[in-house]
Design an enzyme around this catalytic site. Structure first.
Site, PDB file in Angstrom:
ATOM      1  N   LEU A 361       3.064  58.049  42.075  1.00 60.33           N
ATOM      2  CA  LEU A 361       2.899  56.616  42.284  1.00 60.33           C
ATOM      3  C   LEU A 361       2.882  56.249  43.764  1.00 60.33           C
ATOM      4  CD1 LEU A 361       5.315  55.283  39.524  1.00 60.33           C
ATOM      5  CD2 LEU A 361       2.918  55.971  39.303  1.00 60.33           C
ATOM      6  N   CYS A 362       2.260  55.144  44.069  1.00 59.06           N
ATOM      7  CA  CYS A 362       2.129  54.693  45.459  1.00 59.06           C
ATOM      8  C   CYS A 362       3.337  53.868  45.874  1.00 59.06           C
ATOM      9  CB  CYS A 362       0.845  53.883  45.621  1.00 59.06           C
ATOM     10  SG  CYS A 362      -0.645  54.776  45.179  1.00 59.06           S
TER      11      CYS A 362
END
Length: 411
Positions: A361-362
């Site tokens: 995930l960012c």
């Protein structure tokens, strides 16, 4: 009352053969191949059965065990647990349906939680399960349903006690709370239950969760019994059930010691005879969730990339906080700590290193292990997070960034 202290190491719940974790008699690699994808959750039914058996051996006879479905509502898990315990507690209409689908009788199902909708209350009344009332508004809604349908709803009162469970991971009582009805206001509510002609069943008194200190559990249970006996004097009918909650914790982090059931069992054995004399019609219920299933599950993600950044090694996996918010430290932890983690197909490994295990995930919050010593891993290896049988998949933001959802399997 012996054999009350389970093994400390989470890995001891499972076996290791040829340096590969085994679950339900299958190697992790074979299990992953059978499932056909990662990430996944795997739950061991035998570990759940052993935990219930431990409680049966340790606690006094005649004490009922209920499973709180919110800990792990996977239908196969609930079906298995329904055959092990004496009743189920639900916290939504969907959980209610899962509970009823097990064949558990409505007498042994209770519905707790603030903010129950009118359709949920209507479904509970129709099913005949016990509604743990959380507010005067909820009581009036149930009364209106009774007047409209002709049914006699079965209700209990969830009490917000005037004490708290000290040293608990999550305090659910002892001050202004969204949960339950303040103890000092309960007598007025009991009178109103009588006016409405509802079927009064008893009390649900829950003060906290995830506690590893037997002395604080003993203290809270003693205060719970005293409060229940005091409130029973205002009850509109016989107390048929007294749910004293649970609060039993499991070890997650370095330094955590497993709960010693001995003092808790001894205290209950000493107190229950007097409680039963005072409340002869009451079923005394111990409601547990995490303690029953938490140590029976693992979360497995696959290493997609191995990289170095300014002297630190990062193992990038296809799992993370979107599947296991608690292990990332974003589900109630004030200071982030590592859950027990291993490289599942290299449990011990000859070469060791300190690494960070992160997800795809960012966000920098997507961390499964931070500066943790593991066997040296590479692309394709399997990262295993222990203590993942409770508050894992369904307690996580699975739609964050729209990655695929994990698989769940009971072995």
């Amino acid at each position: 009352m012996n054999d009350t202290r389970p093994d400390h190491s989470p890995m001891d719940q499972f076996s290791v053969v040829d340096d590969c974790l085994q679950l339900g008699g299958q190697s992790l690699v074979d299990l992953a191949a059978r499932i056909g994808q990662t990430p996944f959750y795997a739950y061991d039914r035998d570990a759940m059965t052993r935990r219930v058996a431990l409680l049966r051996r340790s606690l006094p006879e005649g004490l009922s065990l209920h499973y709180a479905i919110k800990a792990n509502p996977m239908p196969a898990v609930v079906q298995h647990m329904a055959g092990q315990v004496d009743g189920l507690d639900v916290a939504s209409q969907r959980e209610m349906q899962v509970a009823l689908d097990t064949g558990t009788g409505p007498d042994d199902i209770s519905f707790a939680g603030p903010g129950k909708s009118v359709p949920e209350l209507e479904a509970a009344v129709a099913a005949g399960i016990t509604i743990n009332l959380e507010s005067p508004t909820e009581l009036e809604r149930v009364g209106a349903i009774a007047a409209r349908t002709g049914y006699q709803p079965r209700v209990a009162v969830r009490v917000n006690p005037d004490f708290e469970l000290k040293s608990s991971g999550m305090r659910m009582s002892g001050g202004p709370k969204a949960f339950g009805i303040d103890a000092e206001r309960v007598p007025d509510l009991l009178a109103r239950i009588g006016e409405l002609g509802l079927h009064f069943r008893g009390f649900h008194i829950f003060s906290g969760s995830q506690n590893l200190r037997p002395e604080t559990l003993v203290e809270a249970q003693g205060q719970t019994f005293e409060l229940a006996l005091r409130l029973a004097e205002s009850a509109p009918g016989p107390v048929e059930m007294l749910n004293i909650g649970g609060g039993f914790g499991i070890p997650y982090f370095p330094g955590d010691k497993p709960l010693d059931l001995g003092p808790v069992a001894e205290h209950l054995a000493g107190r229950l005879p007097a409680v039963r004399d005072a409340l002869p019609d009451a079923e005394i219920i111990l409601e547990l969730g995490r303690y029953l299933v938490g140590e029976a599950g693992i979360y497995v993600a696959e290493v997609l990339d191995r990289k170095e950044s300014r002297g630190q090694v990062f193992l990038v996996t296809n799992g993370g906080l979107h599947h296991h918010l608690a292990a990332s430290g974003n589900f109630g932890q004030v200071i982030r700590k590592n859950y027990p983690v291993v490289v599942g197909n290299r449990v011990r490994g000859t070469e060791r290193e300190v690494v960070n295990v992160v997800g795809p995930l960012c966000t920098p919050l997507d961390v499964l292990a931070q500066q943790m010593e593991l066997a040296r891993a590479d692309v394709g290896d399997l990262i295993v997070v222990f203590q993942s049988g409770a508050y894992g998949y369904t307690a996580s933001p699975t739609r964050f960034l729209s990655h695929p959802e994990p698989v769940e399997i009971l072995v």
